[in-house]
Design an enzyme around this catalytic site. Structure first.
Site, PDB file in Angstrom:
ATOM      1  CD  GLU A 142      -3.195   5.317   6.814  1.00  0.00           C
ATOM      2  OE1 GLU A 142      -3.100   5.225   5.567  1.00  0.00           O
ATOM      3  OE2 GLU A 142      -2.221   4.854   7.442  1.00  0.00           O
ATOM      4  CG  HIS A 190      -5.894   1.718   5.324  1.00  0.00           C
ATOM      5  ND1 HIS A 190      -5.424   2.593   6.224  1.00  0.00           N
ATOM      6  CD2 HIS A 190      -4.937   1.024   4.891  1.00  0.00           C
ATOM      7  CE1 HIS A 190      -4.354   2.361   6.612  1.00  0.00           C
ATOM      8  NE2 HIS A 190      -3.894   1.313   5.973  1.00  0.00           N
ATOM      9  CE  LYS A 233      -0.134   3.120   4.928  1.00  0.00           C
ATOM     10  NZ  LYS A 233      -0.004   3.205   6.335  1.00  0.00           N
ATOM     11  CD  GLU A 247      -3.328  -2.607   7.614  1.00  0.00           C
ATOM     12  OE1 GLU A 247      -2.228  -2.700   7.104  1.00  0.00           O
ATOM     13  OE2 GLU A 247      -4.120  -1.395   7.325  1.00  0.00           O
ATOM     14  CB  SER A 261       5.417  -1.774  12.003  1.00  0.00           C
ATOM     15  OG  SER A 261       4.918  -0.368  12.380  1.00  0.00           O
ATOM     16  CG  ASN A 268      -1.715   1.286   1.209  1.00  0.00           C
ATOM     17  OD1 ASN A 268      -2.025   2.191   0.384  1.00  0.00           O
ATOM     18  ND2 ASN A 268      -2.351   1.275   2.633  1.00  0.00           N
ATOM     19  N   GLY A 280       2.580   2.215  10.985  1.00  0.00           N
ATOM     20  CA  GLY A 280       3.451   3.436  10.866  1.00  0.00           C
ATOM     21  C   GLY A 280       4.206   3.661  12.168  1.00  0.00           C
TER      22      GLY A 280
HETATM   23  P1  13P Z   1       3.114   0.370   7.863  1.00  0.00           P
HETATM   24  O1  13P Z   1       3.529  -0.793   7.161  1.00  0.00           O
HETATM   25  O2  13P Z   1       3.732   1.571   7.380  1.00  0.00           O
HETATM   26  O3  13P Z   1       2.936   0.345   9.311  1.00  0.00           O
HETATM   27  O4  13P Z   1       1.341   0.589   7.117  1.00  0.00           O
HETATM   28  C1  13P Z   1       0.833  -0.354   7.394  1.00  0.00           C
HETATM   29  C2  13P Z   1      -0.557  -0.031   6.348  1.00  0.00           C
HETATM   30  O5  13P Z   1      -1.306   0.668   6.996  1.00  0.00           O
HETATM   31  C3  13P Z   1      -0.822  -0.840   5.075  1.00  0.00           C
HETATM   32  O6  13P Z   1      -2.210  -0.915   4.868  1.00  0.00           O
END
Ligand code: 13P
Length: 243
Positions: A87, A85, A9, A161, A204, A7, A167
């Site tokens: 976010e 997601h 983003k 997740e 992560s 992803n 992150g």
């Molecule tokens: P990170 O790998 O940066 O923690 O993000 C995970 C994520 O949100 C994948 O969709």
């Protein structure tokens, strides 16, 4: 075969950089999720990787300024879509009801869905059973009405997740996310959901911890954010996976 979903983003800045990232990640078993503006070009150029959108709208057309429909995404040569997601739930106020509409619309357009679920830190602090309750609530509401759907619900994958792991550099303990993956499979198998849905872990994931998440067992793949933009890290990840 395990699923390795990347992803990106809101990255990278240019199409040129996106194509260069694709060149590096274009391997069998890999799914790339670029920003929507790069989707068509990435889908045209991808040879081995499959391509997914990070979001869609639930309507197929009409006065919905700024949105992209499932069929538009499909027409661009895209097979997958990420829905729910954290976010999007957090910054764009996506509710379980909206996520549910998106899932049904995506399945209707014959897109393969990765539904993201996961609990915030304050819930996890209360223990794994509170986290399970939270995730069960998300699954129930996000997948409402799916049993009436005669479409390909095998096209549904769930990504666990935990929000506090995204992150932050603080990945979940592989044994605990494996327990959650098992719980998600059990929750879905007790209702008319797809048999043996695949469950991914995200939060992560990096070259150091990926092997522990991908040990044979309940976790069927990973959803990688930050590390998917770092060539050195990816190189090590692909080396470990021998892909
Ligand atoms: P990170 O790998 O940066 O923690 O993000 C995970 C994520 O949100 C994948 O969709």
């Amino acid at each position: 075969m395990k699923i390795i979903a990347l992803n990106w983003k809101l990255n990278p800045e240019t199409e040129k950089e996106a194509l260069s990232l694709l060149g590096f990640s274009d391997r069998k078993g890999v799914l790339v999720f670029p920003p929507s503006i790069f989707l068509a070009e990435i889908a045209r150029k991808a040879k081995r990787a499959e391509v997914g959108a990070q979001n869609i709208f639930w309507e197929e057309g009409g006065a919905f300024t700024g949105e992209i429909s499932p069929s538009m995404v499909k027409d661009a040569g895209v097979q997958w879509v990420l829905i729910g997601h954290s976010e999007r739930r957090r910054y764009f106020d996506e509710t379980d009801e909206m996520i549910n509409k998106k899932i049904l619309a995506a399945l209707h357009a014959d897109l393969r869905v990765i539904l993201c679920v996961g609990e915030p830190l304050e819930v996890r602090k209360k223990g794994v059973s509170s986290a399970k309750k939270f995730v069960a609530y998300q699954l129930e509401n996000d997948l409402r009405g799916i049993k009436n759907f005669k479409l390909k619900i095998k096209n549904l994958v769930v990504a666990y997740e935990p929000i506090w792991a995204i992150g932050t550099g603080k990945a979940d303990k592989p044994a605990e996310s494996a327990e959650m993956a098992k719980f998600i499979k059990e929750t879905l198998s007790s209702k008319p959901y797809p048999p043996n849905p695949k469950v991914l872990y995200g939060g992560s994931v990096n070259a150091k911890n990926i092997a522990a998440f991908l040990r044979p067992g309940e976790i069927d793949g990973v959803l990688i954010g930050g590390a998917s933009l770092k060539r050195e890290e990816l190189k090590r990840i692909f080396g470990i996976l021998k892909i």
